[in-house]
Design a protein around this motif. Structure first.
Motif, PDB file in Angstrom:
ATOM      1  N   ARG A  10      23.420  37.637  72.548  1.00 30.81           N
ATOM      2  CA  ARG A  10      22.730  38.899  72.273  1.00 30.81           C
ATOM      3  C   ARG A  10      23.276  39.484  70.992  1.00 30.81           C
ATOM      4  NH1 ARG A  10      19.854  39.797  76.841  1.00 30.81           N
ATOM      5  NH2 ARG A  10      20.645  38.494  78.529  1.00 30.81           N
ATOM      6  N   SER A  12      22.064  42.813  68.230  1.00 31.32           N
ATOM      7  CA  SER A  12      21.107  43.821  67.779  1.00 31.32           C
ATOM      8  C   SER A  12      21.549  44.392  66.446  1.00 31.32           C
ATOM      9  CB  SER A  12      21.022  44.965  68.793  1.00 31.32           C
ATOM     10  OG  SER A  12      20.483  44.480  70.011  1.00 31.32           O
ATOM     11  N   GLY A  14      19.372  46.932  65.400  1.00 33.50           N
ATOM     12  CA  GLY A  14      18.680  48.206  65.573  1.00 33.50           C
ATOM     13  C   GLY A  14      18.187  48.278  67.002  1.00 33.50           C
ATOM     14  N   PRO A  15      17.153  49.059  67.266  1.00 33.99           N
ATOM     15  CA  PRO A  15      16.683  49.228  68.639  1.00 33.99           C
ATOM     16  C   PRO A  15      16.160  47.935  69.290  1.00 33.99           C
ATOM     17  CG  PRO A  15      15.281  50.443  67.078  1.00 33.99           C
ATOM     18  CD  PRO A  15      16.455  49.923  66.305  1.00 33.99           C
ATOM     19  N   THR A  16      15.503  47.078  68.509  1.00 29.25           N
ATOM     20  CA  THR A  16      14.980  45.834  69.088  1.00 29.25           C
ATOM     21  C   THR A  16      15.997  44.719  68.888  1.00 29.25           C
ATOM     22  OG1 THR A  16      12.823  46.567  68.302  1.00 29.25           O
ATOM     23  CG2 THR A  16      12.943  44.327  69.149  1.00 29.25           C
ATOM     24  N   PRO A  17      16.397  44.024  69.946  1.00 29.33           N
ATOM     25  CA  PRO A  17      17.401  42.975  69.751  1.00 29.33           C
ATOM     26  C   PRO A  17      16.868  41.810  68.915  1.00 29.33           C
ATOM     27  CG  PRO A  17      16.671  43.035  72.052  1.00 29.33           C
ATOM     28  CD  PRO A  17      15.999  44.181  71.364  1.00 29.33           C
ATOM     29  N   ASP A  20      18.196  37.929  72.202  1.00 34.40           N
ATOM     30  CA  ASP A  20      18.094  38.521  73.538  1.00 34.40           C
ATOM     31  C   ASP A  20      18.283  37.424  74.581  1.00 34.40           C
ATOM     32  OD1 ASP A  20      17.574  40.262  75.584  1.00 34.40           O
ATOM     33  OD2 ASP A  20      15.406  40.317  75.265  1.00 34.40           O
ATOM     34  N   ASP A  56      26.899  40.198  69.748  1.00 29.30           N
ATOM     35  CA  ASP A  56      27.395  41.324  70.553  1.00 29.30           C
ATOM     36  C   ASP A  56      27.953  40.804  71.875  1.00 29.30           C
ATOM     37  OD1 ASP A  56      26.464  42.975  68.550  1.00 29.30           O
ATOM     38  OD2 ASP A  56      24.528  43.330  69.543  1.00 29.30           O
TER      39      ASP A  56
END
Ligand code: ADP
Ligand code: ADP
Length: 224
Positions: A10, A12, A14-17, A20, A56
């Motif tokens: 994972r 990111s 920003g808001p959209t990974p 994922d 992450d």
């Protein structure tokens, strides 16, 4: 057993990974194509696999080591000794000759100039571009430049070659030739190749295909 294996990554920005839960594994000598639409996370996956970017969460295991738990210096050293890189363009040092560019990774590894340039010349021969040895990258054609870039990626004998759209700036004939030479050299040296491409014609040089979409990956069974 996999040489390099990423699991459940994972990442990111920003808001959209960007990633994922993506994963990918590659064995020694295997060519894996990473396909998928623009913005789906292919380059991010490649950068995590190569230890250029820290995910992450998730794991990237190379041989018996976990990349994310290595100190930065050790990870950089591993990239230099074990990995080779080919990008779409802009990777050769413009001030150096093509021969010096190919010799550079060896020089950075402490090999003396004569020995480094002699081995670099052998790689230019294998890639059929000895004619540009003394030219600067800006004085070559796109196809010649990419062959020089492939020679530079392979000159240190890497275990894994990361190629991100290596033919993206080439016409189809030159692109095919670069893929033939890259995969032949990788097979000879038992190097694994992680090949990011959106072109089926380029992916056809792989043993396996993985499709990335919305930061998730899945294996596809190629119809060949
Ligand atoms: P692909 O290689 O499939 O085209 P990328 O891995 O380059 O996709 O990008 C996946 C997503 O992550 C995209 O939305 C992209 O804009 C974003 N992204 C990638 N790198 C960065 C970065 N360094 N900073 C911000 N966003 C990024
Ligand atoms: P894209 O697949 O979107 O065209 P690029 O291949 O242009 O992506 O590379 C995008 C990212 O890769 C950038 O964030 C850049 O910093 C990183 N990058 C490119 N080359 C290298 C390199 N040799 N070492 C480390 N990072 C690199």
């Amino acid at each position: 057993r996999a040489l390099l294996e990423a699991t459940n990554l994972r990442k990111s920005f920003g808001p959209t990974p960007a990633l994922d839960g993506a994963g990918l594994s590659v064995r020694a000598g295997e060519v894996v194509a990473v396909m998928g639409p623009s913005g789906s996370g292919k380059s991010t996956l490649l950068h995590c696999l190569a230890g250029i970017l820290q995910p992450d969460s998730g794991t990237v295991r190379y041989r018996d080591a976990e990349l994310s738990s290595m100190p930065d210096a050790q990870r950089s050293e591993l990239r230099r000794t074990d990995f080779g890189f080919v990008f779409q363009f802009g990777q050769l040092v413009p001030e150096l000759s093509c021969l010096e560019n190919v010799a550079l990774p060896l020089r950075l590894g402490g090999i003396k100039r004569r020995a480094a340039e002699s081995r670099a010349r052998e790689w230019l021969e294998r890639l059929e571009v000895t004619g540009v040895a003394d030219k600067r990258p800006g004085e070559t054609s796109g196809g010649q430049g990419q062959r020089v870039a492939v020679a530079r990626a392979l000159v240190t004998g890497p275990s894994v070659v990361f190629a991100d759209e290596p033919t993206g700036a080439l016409d189809s004939l030159n692109g095919e030739r670069v893929m033939q030479l890259l995969t032949a050299a990788a097979r000879e040296t038992n190097a694994a190749v992680v090949l990011v491409t959106h072109e089926a014609r380029v992916a056809a040089y792989s043993d396996r295909e993985v499709v990335v979409r919305d930061g998730k990956s899945r294996e596809v069974e190629p119809a060949r």
